[in-house]
Design a protein around this motif. Structure first.
Motif, PDB file in Angstrom:
ATOM      1  N   GLY A  77       0.849  -1.335   0.192  1.00  0.00           N
ATOM      2  CA  GLY A  77      -0.089   0.001   0.138  1.00  0.00           C
ATOM      3  C   GLY A  77       0.781   1.358   0.146  1.00  0.00           C
ATOM      4  O   GLY A  77       0.238   2.285   0.015  1.00  0.00           O
ATOM      5  N   ASP A  78       2.151   1.287   0.075  1.00  0.00           N
ATOM      6  CA  ASP A  78       3.064   2.302   0.030  1.00  0.00           C
ATOM      7  C   ASP A  78       3.526   2.726  -1.525  1.00  0.00           C
ATOM      8  O   ASP A  78       4.310   3.663  -1.733  1.00  0.00           O
ATOM      9  N   GLY A  79       3.042   2.058  -2.406  1.00  0.00           N
ATOM     10  CA  GLY A  79       3.527   2.251  -3.931  1.00  0.00           C
ATOM     11  C   GLY A  79       4.561   1.631  -4.120  1.00  0.00           C
ATOM     12  O   GLY A  79       5.069   1.852  -5.589  1.00  0.00           O
ATOM     13  N   LEU A  80       5.365   0.857  -3.460  1.00  0.00           N
ATOM     14  CA  LEU A  80       6.572   0.330  -3.649  1.00  0.00           C
ATOM     15  C   LEU A  80       6.596  -1.159  -3.903  1.00  0.00           C
ATOM     16  O   LEU A  80       5.835  -1.921  -2.956  1.00  0.00           O
ATOM     17  N   ILE A  81       6.919  -1.864  -4.790  1.00  0.00           N
ATOM     18  CA  ILE A  81       6.902  -3.099  -5.200  1.00  0.00           C
ATOM     19  C   ILE A  81       7.939  -3.698  -4.627  1.00  0.00           C
ATOM     20  O   ILE A  81       9.494  -3.615  -5.057  1.00  0.00           O
ATOM     21  N   VAL A  82       8.345  -4.600  -3.340  1.00  0.00           N
ATOM     22  CA  VAL A  82       9.368  -4.882  -2.690  1.00  0.00           C
ATOM     23  C   VAL A  82       9.086  -6.546  -2.430  1.00  0.00           C
ATOM     24  O   VAL A  82       7.877  -6.775  -2.424  1.00  0.00           O
ATOM     25  N   GLY A  83      10.117  -7.051  -2.148  1.00  0.00           N
ATOM     26  CA  GLY A  83       9.958  -8.552  -1.601  1.00  0.00           C
ATOM     27  C   GLY A  83       9.121  -9.328  -2.403  1.00  0.00           C
ATOM     28  O   GLY A  83       9.382  -9.505  -3.482  1.00  0.00           O
ATOM     29  N   ALA A  84       8.120 -10.056  -1.827  1.00  0.00           N
ATOM     30  CA  ALA A  84       7.094 -11.083  -2.557  1.00  0.00           C
ATOM     31  C   ALA A  84       6.013 -10.346  -3.148  1.00  0.00           C
ATOM     32  O   ALA A  84       5.077 -10.838  -3.812  1.00  0.00           O
ATOM     33  N   GLU A  85       5.965  -8.814  -3.156  1.00  0.00           N
ATOM     34  CA  GLU A  85       4.937  -8.117  -3.875  1.00  0.00           C
ATOM     35  C   GLU A  85       4.768  -8.213  -5.294  1.00  0.00           C
ATOM     36  O   GLU A  85       5.976  -8.125  -5.909  1.00  0.00           O
ATOM     37  N   ALA A  86       3.643  -8.756  -5.908  1.00  0.00           N
ATOM     38  CA  ALA A  86       3.398  -8.573  -7.159  1.00  0.00           C
ATOM     39  C   ALA A  86       3.002  -7.363  -7.886  1.00  0.00           C
ATOM     40  O   ALA A  86       3.337  -6.954  -8.985  1.00  0.00           O
ATOM     41  N   CYS A  87       2.470  -6.403  -6.969  1.00  0.00           N
ATOM     42  CA  CYS A  87       2.280  -5.062  -7.353  1.00  0.00           C
ATOM     43  C   CYS A  87       2.285  -4.533  -6.180  1.00  0.00           C
ATOM     44  O   CYS A  87       1.936  -4.884  -5.015  1.00  0.00           O
ATOM     45  N   ASP A  88       1.713  -3.048  -6.064  1.00  0.00           N
ATOM     46  CA  ASP A  88       1.586  -2.112  -5.250  1.00  0.00           C
ATOM     47  C   ASP A  88       1.020  -0.646  -5.694  1.00  0.00           C
ATOM     48  O   ASP A  88       1.879  -0.044  -6.292  1.00  0.00           O
ATOM     49  N   ASP A  89      -0.245  -0.659  -5.465  1.00  0.00           N
ATOM     50  CA  ASP A  89      -0.990   0.503  -6.326  1.00  0.00           C
ATOM     51  C   ASP A  89      -1.214   1.466  -5.010  1.00  0.00           C
ATOM     52  O   ASP A  89      -1.924   2.449  -5.445  1.00  0.00           O
ATOM     53  N   GLY A  90      -0.256   1.753  -4.154  1.00  0.00           N
ATOM     54  CA  GLY A  90      -0.478   2.714  -3.181  1.00  0.00           C
ATOM     55  C   GLY A  90      -1.747   2.674  -2.282  1.00  0.00           C
ATOM     56  O   GLY A  90      -2.050   3.659  -1.527  1.00  0.00           O
ATOM     57  N   ASN A  91      -2.351   1.300  -2.256  1.00  0.00           N
ATOM     58  CA  ASN A  91      -3.542   1.169  -1.262  1.00  0.00           C
ATOM     59  C   ASN A  91      -3.772  -0.138  -0.914  1.00  0.00           C
ATOM     60  O   ASN A  91      -3.152  -1.181  -1.561  1.00  0.00           O
ATOM     61  N   THR A  92      -4.495  -0.330   0.119  1.00  0.00           N
ATOM     62  CA  THR A  92      -4.716  -1.919   0.521  1.00  0.00           C
ATOM     63  C   THR A  92      -6.180  -2.255   0.171  1.00  0.00           C
ATOM     64  O   THR A  92      -6.889  -2.897   1.218  1.00  0.00           O
ATOM     65  N   ALA A  93      -6.568  -1.890  -0.954  1.00  0.00           N
ATOM     66  CA  ALA A  93      -8.033  -2.007  -1.361  1.00  0.00           C
ATOM     67  C   ALA A  93      -7.999  -3.245  -2.240  1.00  0.00           C
ATOM     68  O   ALA A  93      -7.164  -3.454  -3.026  1.00  0.00           O
ATOM     69  N   ASP A  94      -9.086  -4.099  -2.100  1.00  0.00           N
ATOM     70  CA  ASP A  94      -9.518  -5.454  -3.049  1.00  0.00           C
ATOM     71  C   ASP A  94      -9.997  -4.869  -4.101  1.00  0.00           C
ATOM     72  O   ASP A  94     -10.797  -3.669  -4.368  1.00  0.00           O
ATOM     73  N   ALA A  95     -10.344  -5.618  -5.434  1.00  0.00           N
ATOM     74  CA  ALA A  95     -11.220  -5.573  -6.340  1.00  0.00           C
ATOM     75  C   ALA A  95     -10.713  -4.431  -7.436  1.00  0.00           C
ATOM     76  O   ALA A  95     -11.602  -3.634  -8.207  1.00  0.00           O
ATOM     77  N   ASP A  96      -9.402  -4.047  -7.381  1.00  0.00           N
ATOM     78  CA  ASP A  96      -8.915  -2.968  -8.077  1.00  0.00           C
ATOM     79  C   ASP A  96      -7.640  -3.266  -9.013  1.00  0.00           C
ATOM     80  O   ASP A  96      -6.997  -2.532  -9.564  1.00  0.00           O
ATOM     81  N   GLY A  97      -7.467  -4.601  -8.829  1.00  0.00           N
ATOM     82  CA  GLY A  97      -6.585  -5.152  -9.874  1.00  0.00           C
ATOM     83  C   GLY A  97      -5.196  -5.567  -8.901  1.00  0.00           C
ATOM     84  O   GLY A  97      -4.723  -6.754  -9.200  1.00  0.00           O
ATOM     85  N   CYS A  98      -5.067  -4.834  -7.631  1.00  0.00           N
ATOM     86  CA  CYS A  98      -3.990  -5.182  -6.950  1.00  0.00           C
ATOM     87  C   CYS A  98      -4.575  -5.298  -5.493  1.00  0.00           C
ATOM     88  O   CYS A  98      -5.062  -4.445  -4.997  1.00  0.00           O
ATOM     89  N   SER A  99      -4.458  -6.596  -5.058  1.00  0.00           N
ATOM     90  CA  SER A  99      -5.006  -6.814  -3.805  1.00  0.00           C
ATOM     91  C   SER A  99      -4.773  -5.934  -2.362  1.00  0.00           C
ATOM     92  O   SER A  99      -3.543  -5.740  -2.661  1.00  0.00           O
ATOM     93  N   ALA A 100      -5.488  -6.538  -1.478  1.00  0.00           N
ATOM     94  CA  ALA A 100      -4.897  -6.004  -0.246  1.00  0.00           C
ATOM     95  C   ALA A 100      -3.481  -6.388   0.296  1.00  0.00           C
ATOM     96  O   ALA A 100      -2.761  -6.120   1.322  1.00  0.00           O
ATOM     97  N   GLN A 101      -3.251  -7.647  -0.182  1.00  0.00           N
ATOM     98  CA  GLN A 101      -1.877  -8.332  -0.133  1.00  0.00           C
ATOM     99  C   GLN A 101      -1.059  -7.997  -1.203  1.00  0.00           C
ATOM    100  O   GLN A 101       0.124  -8.623  -1.123  1.00  0.00           O
ATOM    101  N   CYS A 102      -1.027  -7.065  -1.833  1.00  0.00           N
ATOM    102  CA  CYS A 102      -0.209  -6.722  -3.051  1.00  0.00           C
ATOM    103  C   CYS A 102       0.079  -7.854  -4.019  1.00  0.00           C
ATOM    104  O   CYS A 102       0.972  -8.089  -4.483  1.00  0.00           O
TER     105      CYS A 102
END
Length: 699
Positions: A120-145
């Motif tokens: 949710g910080d907008g940075l893709i690190v570690g095991a994150e496949a995405c990070d859209d700057g939020n932790t909301a679901d159903a927007d393409g990048c889940s709350a677990q990134c």
């Protein structure tokens, strides 16, 4: 482990410097490069660290450390000094950098530090496949990134978009049928198209049939045709318009009707009708003149002929009827004698005509009739064994010779000597058992020929009948039963079909055995010759019945001459043959007695009960099988004999004494002498015994 001195809670800890460790402080200290460092001094208040011991060799004692001094090592799992984290390693990109500072996009805590990416910080690190700057679901990048199904994401912060055509409904997609083709219910932009019913993932779209659902706007007189996602309207025949609006067409006024010139056109909603004018018939499109005769609308009589006229018709009575055509009556040609039937035919009136049928016994069409020869054409009912005689219009039957009856039923006359149909034979008699039965059928095992029939047993059929001595089921000789069904020499045949075997002889003289004499007899018969001693014990009938022939003569006393003689008589009655020899009638001394020596059995008797004791030779006058193959013989010991009962002589000695004698059936033979060694007999005595044992089976 780090070297140097640490003060924790006012307690001094002595460290051991290993290898080339360096000290830390506000001012650079002096580190030992080799050897073991000395013991540090007591820490002072806020001063610089004390100098280490002497370098090289053995280290001396260290100086006093200044108060508040420290030494920090990154990667030891202990967070101290200015370290933001320490995860027990010096690797980058795991949240805690090689310099033990918290990397961007991570948060670290604990010792050793545990670092997790900050979704949710907008940075893709570690095991994150995405990070859209939020932790909301159903927007393409889940709350677990993680990238959600049906989306694709890129950049930091991540920008996500749905993948229309992948079969997954995501984001603003109303449908996704796995393709980006329009006009299939789900558009290339994954939006629902009108006229379809779509459901499921991937989306399956079914065309809505507006015509069937009655949601179209076609006119009541128009035809609705469904199309993919839509429909089309077309005015029905007889109407005109765009299908949504249709108006009726008057074909009669427009002249587009196809009515016949002799028909009337009438407009109907959407169509027209054609009706033939009076006097015409048809469907209105084609009209023809009405044929009252053909349509049966006339009033002519059923036996009259109707003739059509334009607008009318006429009636005329048919031939054989009289009247005005509307009323007609039948003419009886037979009664009026206007028929042309033959004199030998019968006339029968029929409605409007007549028929002629030839009388029985005649043939033709009734106008011409000729006599039928039933005998020739085979229409008579005479018996097959009767003679048919033709007569005018009829025939007669008479039974043929050899048959009796009324000609229509004839039966054969059995016993008249004529062999006719139904008879297998006719021997001019009606007695069964002679080959031709009382019903003139050939009896089993016989063959009959000629008329009157002569019947004889069929040799070789395996059925033993009178006149046959044997029948072994074949017509070959050399097997004991000849081709003429006669028993062959030295065989005995039993049963039906006959079973033939070489004769078995019991050699039973009241003296000691002679194997050579038995062998000479056996060489002639081909069978066995067994010595049976009647001196020690009397052979029973059961023992005798195991042989076909018994040959006995007297030299010493029998165990029981009478019992043995009785058993021999019973043996003959049971079908066996007996050959009696010298001294059997020697009643003045030792002899055989019992049943076998009585007149019904023995063919001879001694009037004196004595023996000649003088040599004499066979005179050569024997005529039966007893002397078959016998050329000469002589004997010194010979009984004085005469015939008894029905006995018959076959051959004498030169001095006139009986040589051989037999009972008429040859079942008992008396051979006056013997060829047994030491009994002064010479010549063909072995063959005389062999022939005597065989001859009774040849008759």
């Amino acid at each position: 482990m780090r070297g140097g001195i640490r003060a924790i809670g006012g307690i001094l800890l002595l460290g051991v410097l290993s290898g080339a460790a360096a000290g830390c402080g506000d001012d650079p200290g002096t580190a030992t490069t080799t050897g073991t460092g000395g013991r540090g001094g007591q820490g002072g208040q806020g001063g610089d660290a004390g100098q280490g011991g002497q370098g090289g060799g053995q280290g001396g004692e260290g100086g006093q450390g200044g108060a508040g001094g420290s030494s920090v090592v990154c990667g030891d799992g202990v967070v101290e000094g200015d370290e933001g984290c320490d995860d027990d390693n010096t690797a980058d990109a795991d949240g805690c950098s090689a310099q033990c500072s918290t990397e961007e996009g991570w948060s670290c805590s604990g010792e050793p530090s545990k670092c997790v990416s900050s979704c949710g910080d907008g940075l893709i690190v570690g095991a994150e496949a995405c990070d859209d700057g939020n932790t909301a679901d159903a927007d393409g990048c889940s709350a677990q990134c993680s990238i959600e199904a049906g989306w694709s994401c890129s950049g930091e912060p991540s920008t996500c978009a749905t993948g229309c055509g992948d079969g997954l409904i995501a984001g603003t997609e109303a449908c996704d049928d796995g393709n980006t083709v329009d006009a299939d219910g789900c558009s290339a932009a994954c939006a629902l198209e009108s006229g379809w019913d779509c459901a499921g993932t991937p989306t399956v779209c079914t065309d809505l049939d507006e015509c069937a659902l009655n949601t179209d706007n076609c006119h009541a007189n128009a035809t609705c045709t469904n199309t993919p996602g839509s429909f089309a309207c077309a005015c029905d025949m007889g109407y005109a318009g765009d299908g949504v609006t249709c108006m009726e067409v008057d074909e009669c006024v427009l002249g587009t009707a196809n009515c016949d010139a002799n028909a009337t056109c009438m407009n109907t909603p959407g169509s027209f009708t054609c009706a033939c004018n009076m006097g015409y018939v048809g469907d209105g499109v084609l009209c023809m003149d009405v044929d009252e005769c053909a349509l049966n609308t006339d009033n002519c009589h059923a036996s009259a002929t109707c003739t059509n006229l334009p607008g009318s018709f006429t009636c005329a009575c048919d031939m054989g009827y009289a009247g005005d055509g509307i009323v007609c009556t039948d003419l009886d040609e037979c009664a009026l004698d206007t028929d042309n039937c033959h004199a030998n035919a019968k006339c029968s009136n029929t409605p409007g005509s007549f028929t002629c049928a030839c009388n029985m016994g005649y043939a033709g069409n009734g106008v011409m009739c000729t006599d039928v020869d039933e005998c020739t054409v085979g229409t008579d009912d005479c018996d097959p064994n009767a003679a048919c005689a033709n007569q005018p219009g009829s025939f007669s039957c008479a039974c043929k010779q050899g048959f009796t009856g009324n000609g229509k039923t004839c039966t054969s006359v059995c016993g008249d000597g004529l062999v006719v149909a139904g008879e297998g034979c006719d021997d001019a008699g009606t007695t069964s058992g002679d080959g031709c039965s009382a019903t003139c059928q050939v009896e089993l095992g016989y063959g009959c020929t000629g008329a009157p029939s002569v019947c004889a047993p069929l040799c070789g059929d395996g059925i033993l009948l009178g006149g046959e001595k044997c029948d072994d089921g074949d017509a070959m000789g050399g097997d004991g039963c000849s081709a003429l069904c006669k028993v062959e020499p030295y065989f005995r045949c039993k049963g039906t079909p006959s079973t033939c075997t070489r004769i078995k002889i019991a050699y039973a003289p009241s003296t000691s055995d002679s194997a050579s004499y038995r062998s000479a007899i056996a060489a002639i018969t081909g069978g066995t010759v067994t010595y049976v001693d009647p001196r020690s014990s009397t052979p029973s009938l059961a023992t005798l019945n195991t042989y076909d022939c018994v040959h006995t003569w007297v030299n010493e006393a029998y165990a029981n001459a009478t019992t043995f003689g009785n058993n021999l008589g019973d043996f003959v009655d049971a079908g066996g043959n007996v050959v009696l020899g010298v001294f059997s009638t020697y009643t003045s001394n030792i002899s055989l007695a019992g049943k076998i020596m009585t007149a019904p059995y023995s063919p001879v008797v001694s009037p004196t009960g004595d023996n000649r004791y003088a040599a004499s030779s066979y005179s050569g006058n024997g005529t039966t099988f007893l002397h078959s193959g016998v050329s000469a013989y002589a004997s010194t010991y010979r009984d004085i004999l005469i015939l008894q009962g029905a006995g018959i002589i076959d051959g004498t000695y030169v001095d006139g004494e009986i040589a051989q004698a037999y009972r008429p059936d040859f079942k008992v033979v008396y051979s006056n002498g013997t060829g047994h060694p030491g009994m002064l007999g010479t010549g063909d005595w072995a063959r005389l015994v062999a022939n005597g044992c065989a001859v009774g089976f040849l008759q």
